[in-house]
Design a protein around this motif. Structure first.
Motif, PDB file in Angstrom:
ATOM      1  N   ASP A 133       1.075  -1.201  -0.115  1.00  0.00           N
ATOM      2  CA  ASP A 133      -0.009   0.133   0.013  1.00  0.00           C
ATOM      3  C   ASP A 133       0.723   1.246  -0.189  1.00  0.00           C
ATOM      4  O   ASP A 133       0.578   2.215  -0.695  1.00  0.00           O
ATOM      5  N   LEU A 134       2.106   1.093   0.879  1.00  0.00           N
ATOM      6  CA  LEU A 134       2.840   2.487   1.043  1.00  0.00           C
ATOM      7  C   LEU A 134       3.434   2.639  -0.537  1.00  0.00           C
ATOM      8  O   LEU A 134       3.294   3.821  -0.774  1.00  0.00           O
ATOM      9  N   LEU A 135       4.009   1.584  -1.137  1.00  0.00           N
ATOM     10  CA  LEU A 135       4.564   1.724  -2.328  1.00  0.00           C
ATOM     11  C   LEU A 135       3.522   2.419  -3.324  1.00  0.00           C
ATOM     12  O   LEU A 135       4.072   3.329  -4.042  1.00  0.00           O
ATOM     13  N   LYS A 136       2.324   1.793  -3.326  1.00  0.00           N
ATOM     14  CA  LYS A 136       1.278   2.441  -4.358  1.00  0.00           C
ATOM     15  C   LYS A 136       0.989   3.936  -3.901  1.00  0.00           C
ATOM     16  O   LYS A 136       0.940   4.914  -4.853  1.00  0.00           O
ATOM     17  N   ASP A 137       0.927   4.235  -2.461  1.00  0.00           N
ATOM     18  CA  ASP A 137       0.837   5.782  -2.234  1.00  0.00           C
ATOM     19  C   ASP A 137       1.837   6.480  -2.943  1.00  0.00           C
ATOM     20  O   ASP A 137       1.575   7.605  -3.075  1.00  0.00           O
ATOM     21  N   GLN A 138       3.162   6.206  -2.702  1.00  0.00           N
ATOM     22  CA  GLN A 138       4.159   6.911  -3.125  1.00  0.00           C
ATOM     23  C   GLN A 138       4.598   6.951  -4.707  1.00  0.00           C
ATOM     24  O   GLN A 138       5.283   7.731  -5.264  1.00  0.00           O
ATOM     25  N   GLY A 139       3.533   6.247  -5.415  1.00  0.00           N
ATOM     26  CA  GLY A 139       3.745   6.032  -6.664  1.00  0.00           C
ATOM     27  C   GLY A 139       5.026   5.243  -7.129  1.00  0.00           C
ATOM     28  O   GLY A 139       5.415   5.685  -8.427  1.00  0.00           O
ATOM     29  N   VAL A 140       5.782   4.287  -6.332  1.00  0.00           N
ATOM     30  CA  VAL A 140       6.805   3.952  -6.776  1.00  0.00           C
ATOM     31  C   VAL A 140       6.430   2.409  -7.079  1.00  0.00           C
ATOM     32  O   VAL A 140       7.306   1.239  -7.239  1.00  0.00           O
ATOM     33  N   TRP A 141       5.131   1.905  -7.157  1.00  0.00           N
ATOM     34  CA  TRP A 141       4.854   0.600  -7.267  1.00  0.00           C
ATOM     35  C   TRP A 141       4.991   0.070  -8.627  1.00  0.00           C
ATOM     36  O   TRP A 141       4.865   0.556  -9.640  1.00  0.00           O
TER      37      TRP A 141
END
Lengths: 145, 245
Positions: A133-141
């Protein structure tokens, strides 16, 4: 050979056996290369599979391609070059979702792949849900949804 | 160095020191590892709680391969240097090694059913792992299949060495061929693709299983050594009785 100690002779003998075995195994494996694969990608299926022949098709489920109707489910499987429409009616595994790997067994019927079984294939990435979820929020997913 | 270790009396003295250390390591790592695996580690973003099977499945698979490799190295020492202790070592490791292979197959099956949707498929990884299990069984049957156990040592050792070819096949099967089983997560190019919070319990469990394997192997080696001595004494007893008659 006569002036070698028995230990040396046994060692060399073993080494020869191992080398021969290694070579034999390599030859067998390279000869089997096409037959040991568990599934073929959409490109291979379109090029090689005969109509009605039972084969396994593997690839990624295309995003937004899953449609459900009274006959079952249809979705696109892709290897990023070619995609094939798959139809299936039956129980789907937990991990079946868009963007995930899938392996289906069935036959080609025209341009459509009629599947008898659908298996989910997951990749080698493991992470906690919070990290994802964190990676998706930061846009680095980089992974799949 | 091998000559030094190959003396059974010295072997017993050395293992008497190693054994308690290994027991402590096993118990500690097992408790901590199981706690991490089943309570403290997070659920996976795709697989949820089912991912916890990994903490048993993957270390058991590593140990199944490692045990086989250790047996094959022992077999080479036995065949080339003719040290009986190397043969006893291979025999001792066979049953725990086979257990690891069986645990791998069973837990893999329980994991495959919910995640993949099948208990079993004949893909390259699963099939080569099953072959490893059969190699273990074949070795045990061959090594113990003779009335005098020493007679089985040579063919069984050869079987072990021939079977080594299966180890790289298992390891690289997921890279060489299309398989249902996913690729390696830990020992791969570009570093582990597994989150540190999940890698730690995995490694602790691997340590626990390694410790358990060492303990069982030492116990079994000492048992087999005692058995050999008993047989030797019996034979000597019989021949001296015959001498008196």
């Amino acid at each position: 050979m006569a002036d070698l100690s028995p230990k040396m002779r046994r060692g060399i003998g073993l080494l020869l056996i191992l080398t021969a075995l290694g070579l034999a195994a390599m030859l067998v494996l390279s000869a089997l290369r096409d037959h040991v694969v568990f599934f073929y990608g959409p490109t291979d299926i379109q090029a090689k599979a005969k109509q009605g022949q039972i084969v396994r098709l593997g690839g990624l489920v295309v995003d937004d391609s899953i449609q459900k109707d009274q006959d079952g489910i249809r979705f696109q499987v892709t290897d990023q070059t070619t995609s094939i429409e798959v139809r299936y009616s039956g129980i789907l595994p937990d991990l079946f979702r868009e963007g995930q790997g899938v392996i289906t067994e069935g036959r080609l019927d025209g341009d459509i792949f009629q599947a008898d079984t659908v298996l989910a294939k997951h990749d080698e990435t493991y992470m906690p849900a919070e990290v994802a979820d964190l990676l998706k929020d930061q846009g680095v997913w980089k992974g799949q949804e | 160095m091998f000559d030094y270790l190959a003396n059974p009396t010295r072997f017993r003295a050395i293992t008497a020191v190693i054994f308690p250390v290994a027991v402590v390591m096993t118990v500690t790592a097992m408790c901590y590892g199981l706690y991490l695996a089943f309570f403290a580690s997070p659920a996976d973003y795709q697989q949820g709680e089912t991912v916890r099977i990994m903490y048993i499945h993957v270390p058991a698979a590593w140990m199944a391969l490692l045990a086989y490799l250790a047996m094959a190295v022992s077999a080479i020492f036995y065949l080339v240097w003719r040290h009986p202790l190397a043969d006893i070592g291979a025999r001792a490791m066979a049953v725990p090694g086979a257990s690891f292979a069986l645990i791998t197959l069973l837990t893999g099956s329980f994991w495959g059913r919910p995640m993949w949707g099948t208990w079993w498929v004949w893909d390259a990884r699963l099939t080569s792992m099953l072959i490893l299990f059969f190699l273990y069984l074949g070795y045990i049957a061959l090594a113990d299949g003779f009335e005098r156990p020493e007679r089985g040592s040579k063919p069984a050792s050869l079987l072990l060495i021939v079977g080594v070819i299966n180890l790289p096949i298992i390891k690289f099967s997921v890279d060489w061929w299309n398989t249902l089983h996913q690729g390696s997560s830990v020992l791969r190019f570009g570093g582990p693709s597994i989150d540190p919070a999940m890698l730690l319990p995995l490694l602790i469990m691997a340590l626990a299983m390694l410790g358990w394997f060492i303990c069982i192997s030492i116990l079994r080696m000492n048992t087999l050594l005692a058995q050999r001595r008993l047989t030797a004494l019996e034979i000597r007893g019989h021949s001296s009785q015959r001498g008196q008659a």
